[in-house]
Structures are given as C-alpha cells and as structure tokens.
Design an enzyme around this catalytic site. Structure first.
Site, PDB file in Angstrom:
ATOM      1  N   GLU A  54      12.598   1.430  -5.715  1.00 57.40           N
ATOM      2  CA  GLU A  54      13.747   1.940  -4.961  1.00 57.40           C
ATOM      3  C   GLU A  54      14.977   1.563  -5.761  1.00 57.40           C
ATOM      4  O   GLU A  54      15.432   0.425  -5.693  1.00 57.40           O
ATOM      5  CB  GLU A  54      13.814   1.298  -3.568  1.00 57.40           C
TER       6      GLU A  54
ATOM      7  N   GLU B 128     -19.537  -5.976  -0.277  1.00 56.41           N
ATOM      8  CA  GLU B 128     -20.995  -6.029  -0.199  1.00 56.41           C
ATOM      9  C   GLU B 128     -21.450  -7.278   0.564  1.00 56.41           C
ATOM     10  O   GLU B 128     -22.420  -7.235   1.326  1.00 56.41           O
ATOM     11  CB  GLU B 128     -21.612  -6.068  -1.610  1.00 56.41           C
TER      12      GLU B 128
ATOM     13  N   ALA C  80      24.708  10.035  -1.610  1.00 56.61           N
ATOM     14  CA  ALA C  80      25.803   9.314  -0.954  1.00 56.61           C
ATOM     15  C   ALA C  80      27.052  10.171  -1.044  1.00 56.61           C
ATOM     16  O   ALA C  80      27.197  10.986  -1.959  1.00 56.61           O
ATOM     17  CB  ALA C  80      26.050   7.975  -1.647  1.00 56.61           C
TER      18      ALA C  80
ATOM     19  N   ARG D  67       6.031   0.213   0.866  1.00 54.89           N
ATOM     20  CA  ARG D  67       6.348  -1.138   0.367  1.00 54.89           C
ATOM     21  C   ARG D  67       5.182  -2.072   0.641  1.00 54.89           C
ATOM     22  O   ARG D  67       4.780  -2.848  -0.228  1.00 54.89           O
ATOM     23  CB  ARG D  67       7.592  -1.690   1.076  1.00 54.89           C
TER      24      ARG D  67
ATOM     25  N   CYS E 212     -19.792  -6.048  -8.674  1.00 47.96           N
ATOM     26  CA  CYS E 212     -19.429  -6.884  -9.817  1.00 47.96           C
ATOM     27  C   CYS E 212     -20.634  -7.645 -10.334  1.00 47.96           C
ATOM     28  O   CYS E 212     -21.607  -7.891  -9.623  1.00 47.96           O
ATOM     29  CB  CYS E 212     -18.289  -7.829  -9.447  1.00 47.96           C
TER      30      CYS E 212
END
Lengths: 374, 374
Positions: free
Chosen positions: B302, B55, B165, B187, B78
């Site tokens: 992760e 604002e 894997a 991330r 606020c």
C-alpha cells in the site's frame, strides 16, 4: 398476468430489439399474435419511421387468423393518425380478442388513449407485463417523451490509471479492436453522435458509422442497405472548427452548435445558435433541449475531457461507458475528465455500477448517476 | 486419476485454505484420509509453523483406520526432519495404501524426495490431481521456493478517472467500508505489509491488521486469539520517517529499508541497509530478495504513486488490485501511478485481467502482468 403472458412478451421484446438501429426517431416495438391454441399466427416489429408499425406487420402475417387471437405488444398501440393509421383501430378491425401490453406510451398523442380505444371496443386489455424490460429498450424515446430531453451516453476510454493520451499527445489506440467495434455499434443505434471542437481539432475524426467495422452480430441484423448515419452534432461555441474538417466531407447530416453565427461558412450544414451559459460557454442544457425538439432519442458523446466533464457536471449524462485498457500510462499522461476543482470528496459526482463486461482485451464499465442532478 | 480423486482433492484444498491467515512462512496444506469404503477416516490442515503438518492431523484423527486408506494431500509430503519429522514417513508407518498428491513441493529440501520415499515403501503414488488449484493457494510460497522472491500484490484505490486524492490532499475515503474490510483481509493473509516514506509522512497509517475490521467470513475462520501481525516493511531510502510515526508504537515487527544507517535511531526496530539502484534510490529488487531470504511469501503493498510506479516499472509486481470507486474527481486531483514518461503507447506496462468483483459500492479489478519483465 400469467407466466405464459410473460413468455410471449419476452418474444415480442426480442422482436422489438431488431429495430434498434433503424427506428429513430420512433420507438422500438414488437408484436406477437397468438391464437386460442397457443400457436403464433403473426409477428412483427417496427423497422423504420414512415413504415408500418409492429402490430400491422403481425396482423398482415396473421390475416384471418387474427380473429380471436391475443396480441402481445411491447408498447401501447397508437391511437392517432400519423404517417400510418392508428394501430388500436387495426387490432379492433382484425377481431383480436385480448391485448397484452408491456407499458403505456408516454407520447402525449397516445398516453392511454390506445388502451381506452381497445377497451371501448370490448377487447380485454392487460397492461404492465415486463414493463421494466420494455422501458430498457426505449430509454431514449421514453425520456424524450417525458422530459423533452434525449438520453445521453458519454463514452470514455482510458488506461487503468485513467489516462487517455501520452504527454506527447499519442492516443491511438489505447483500447483494442473489439472495443472500437463495440463503439461502432453504439454509434449505429444512436440518433446523434456528439463531439466538440477540441476533439475535431486534435483527432480530425469521422464520427460516422462504418458498416465494415460493426460487430458481426450487429451486421447480421442490420444489413448494409439499411445503414443510417446518425446526425453528427459538434459543439463549437466559438466557431473554431475549420471547413476542411474530415467529417464535413462524409455522407450524413451535421449540426454545428455555436454561440454566434460564423459568416461566410462555405458548407451546406445546419448551424444552430445557442444561448451562452453562466460559464461563458455554450449552454449544453439548451442544446439537449434542441436535440429533443428535433426528435433525437439517444445521444452518443465522444468528446475530450473539457466537454465530457462539462456534460457530467451539468447533470446531462444518463449513462457513462468507460472502456478500460489493461495498461498503465503513468501520471505524466493526460487525464480523462476536467471538472471544476473540488473542495471536498463529498462534492464528487457519484455514480452507480450498471454493467461490467469484458470486450476483447478491455473492460467496459457502465455507470449511471447515483442521484440525477437537474 | 478419477473424478472421485478430484472430489476428495477438492475437499483437501478447501481444508488447506483454512490456514491462509496463519501458516506463514509455511505453505497451506490440507489432507483427507479415505478408507476402502469411501468413508473419511481423518482430515486436517496445517495451522501454523512449528505445529503439526496436515498429514499428521489427519493421521491422528484416523488412528488405526489409516491402515489401507488413501491419503489426499494438496502438496507433496515432506521428506526431511525440520521442526517436525517427515510426513512421508508418518504415512508409511500408518500403513496408508495409496497417496494422491496435487503437486510436487518445489522446496529444495523436498522436491520429489517425499514421493520417492512413499514409492520405495511400496505405496501407490499419484501426483498432479488439481495441480492448478493447488498452485493458486500457495502463490507466495511457491514463487519464493522457485525464485527466492516473494509474490507481490500492489493495492491501489482510485476514482473512476484514476485519481487518489483531491488537489488539496483530501483522500479519505475514496472507497467504501466494504473495500476497506477487504483490504484488511488481504493484509491479514500476507507475510508483509509494505509501504513507503511518502505514505507514512502524509497519512501516518497503522499498516496493521485490525481484527474488528476483518470481514465476518474471515473472522469466522480466523479467531482473534490466532491474530498474527504481518511484518511491516517501510521503504525509507533517505531516512525521512520520524520516530514518532504511529506504526512504530503498535504491536508487531517493523523492518525499515534504508540506503544508509540512521544514527541514534531511538527505537528497537530492524534496519536493513540496501544497495542503491541506477536511479539513485533504494534497489527494490534487492529488497524483495532480502524479504524472500527472511521467509516472506506474500507481500501486500500500500504505497503512494512514486513507490507503486517504481515497483510496477521494475517488474516486481505479480498482481495489481485496483479498487475503483464510482465517482469522478476530475483532472485537478492527484494521479495514481508515477512512472517515467513514455514516448509511445507500445512502452506502456501491459497487464491482463484476472478477476473483477463488486465489493460493496466499489469494483475490485485484479490484474497480472501480461509478460513478466525481469
């Protein structure tokens, strides 16, 4: 080739698709006859082997209005006398002025001779309108004509983390009712439903088409009276399947593929004795060649992780359909595909995404091999 | 509430989204000031904690033109003196005539008091315009304000058959470069990047944001100079991670969560000693509460299959992102998630599909828990 030609061909393709559940071993073909004023005077599609081809349906509907019309056909009209006389001849005799064809028929009995016959009769011929779309509705027939092999779809169903059953064996139902109806539709359109001894021994499945369980949109174009049971093919190299297996008691043909004949087999079913591959198991490539010889266009595989993995690793899978349920079973649950252990990621069978659709609560992922290994 | 109100709020939401990489621990907020003729006289968004709110940016840009204007704000202004004076007061002092707000701020320091302050000053207030969209851009902040816990995203990457894997441990790279860039963007927006001892011991990852590897569309709104390294949190209950782990040598804060202090730890990092759960491991619920207390809104996980499965089974995952590579590794390869063995399919953690996108050669599936277990 004009936009108008594409629009009419689109309509012919839509008509052709009506036959997907019934034309086996023939291809799906649609035909639209349009007069000089752009009015449809006849249309049709091939319903069933032994019955008239699409062009004949359309010509009958058009009657004398076929004279001077343009015919849109999704596959080159046939030039040979089979169970029906050649359609190219019928178009010539009806006085059609122009023929627009989506693609040549790779069937060695046709292979351009239909188009030639039309041109020699003085008919204007245009070939190749919406060819890719026309290929897509006859993947099985076209592959068989070109290579002798059927088009193989491998169906898999798993949890998000790639598991098909709990450690205790519980596996029904990982996917939801909409996915199971979708599977019924795939079974219904196939020439063959193929499975293996492991699956029959553990699940005792029916491997048939149950009309009541087809999706409503399939039922609406595929009446109960027309129901065709695909050939059920069981890979049972070592003759482990008992005569009591449920699927033997159901209507429809069964072919059991074995490495050697089982004596005193009590049932009237077809046994095919195939060669043994390098790995000591039934030669799956030879089996597919045999199915091609028997006129099978599309093979729908519902198999356990051994047979599914073997087909994939042998490069025999043209399309993989994975129904993914939005749940997690954890790493104690059973895996989806068994393939020989890989030494490096570069050896992993590679695919490409073809389609992704939400089917009820599940996701259906369709993939095709990135590079066809043969 | 008119369509015009929705259109301006849409613009304010778009502005708010510019802050997603930098506002931590504050929410993303956008503001548009529109005069009586429907002309934008000021706009802004919150960039960074300690700097002016949305604002204030908009009011400064508008200057005297703010008098009589309508303010569109994506979150209730606020009402308290924090690091900056209350925005409700600033709007009143600027002579704004009407304030349209997407949603109340659940922050207990605000919670309706901002709207009340405006109304008491005679300003027309409208609240609830595009509330769902406003919720979506502050999932983490809003969850923390309401429950004390951060919003937890669990990232997984696997082959089609749910493997991470090869049996020999090889796991780089299952997914492609576009998926890895996408991970960098997730991330970058998070308050925390969380991983576990297994992952650090086996992969020795950096767990940081590398600006060069961000997608171009993120780089264009997030300049290198503004780069913020999220807090790295390592779950290392038994103190197994060596001081030589690569991530300790990189810029940015690290919090190591342990069940008991490790004596003579050579590095200046924050150690948090958490309680032990019923299963003998670190209490993950307590860890999340601690992260909430520290002002963390979004946690990006992760982790290996043990920690990932534990978070999922504890009901601590709000969103699961699965990058699926179009390849098959086979059932000798390593699984995706470890959870306690299930006795029946009904016990399987259930999720619902939220989003499906192709990211380069891979598919990114986003799911949320079907019923939040707490």
């Amino acid at each position: 080739m004009s936009q108008r030609d594409r629009d009419w061909m689109q309509r012919a393709l839509m008509l052709a698709a009506h036959g997907i559940y019934t034309t086996h071993p023939n291809p799906n073909v649609g035909c639209v006859l349009v007069d000089a004023d752009g009015v449809v005077v006849g249309e049709g599609w091939h319903h069933k082997a032994g019955e008239p081809h699409a062009e004949v349906h359309a010509l009958r509907q058009a009657g004398l209005n076929a004279r001077g019309a343009t015919a849109y056909v999704t596959l080159e009209p046939c030039s040979h006398f089979g169970r029906t006389p050649p359609c190219a001849l019928a178009l010539i005799e009806a006085g059609v002025k122009r023929v627009v064809v989506a693609m040549q028929d790779p069937n060695p009995l046709v292979a351009g001779r239909g188009l030639q016959m039309l041109q020699q009769a003085g008919i204007a011929v245009c070939c190749g309108v919406m060819q890719a779309e026309a290929e897509a509705i006859n993947l099985g027939f076209l592959k068989r004509m070109r290579t002798g092999l059927p088009y193989v779809r491998l169906k898999l169903a798993a949890s998000l983390d790639g598991r098909t059953a709990l450690a205790n064996g519980q596996s029904q139902w990982i996917t939801g009712p909409a996915a199971r109806r979708d599977v019924q539709a795939w079974r219904a359109r196939s020439s063959v439903i193929l499975s293996g001894a492991d699956t029959v021994l553990s699940d005792n499945p029916s491997l048939n088409v149950r009309w009541d369980e087809l999706p409503a949109e399939v039922q609406s174009v595929y009446p109960y009276q027309a129901l065709r049971q695909p050939l059920r093919v069981l890979v049972d190299g070592r003759g482990r399947i008992p005569a009591s297996a449920k699927l033997f008691s159901l209507p429809g043909e069964v072919l059991v593929a074995r490495q050697q004949a089982v004596a005193a087999w009590p049932q009237a079913l077809t046994e095919w004795i195939g060669p043994t591959a390098d790995n000591g198991k039934l030669d799956l490539q030879a089996l597919m060649q045999e199915l091609g010889r028997r006129g099978c266009n599309e093979v729908w595989v519902e198999a356990g992780r051994q047979l599914a993995g073997a087909l994939l690793q042998a490069g025999l899978v043209d399309e993989l359909l994975l129904y993914l349920a939005p749940k997690v079973l954890g790493d104690s649950a059973l895996g989806l595909l068994h393939i020989a252990e890989l030494d490096s990621l570069a050896q992993a069978p590679q695919l490409i995404w073809h389609d992704v659709q939400q089917i009820g609560d599940d996701l259906r992922l369709t993939l095709r091999p990135a590079v066809k290994e043969k």
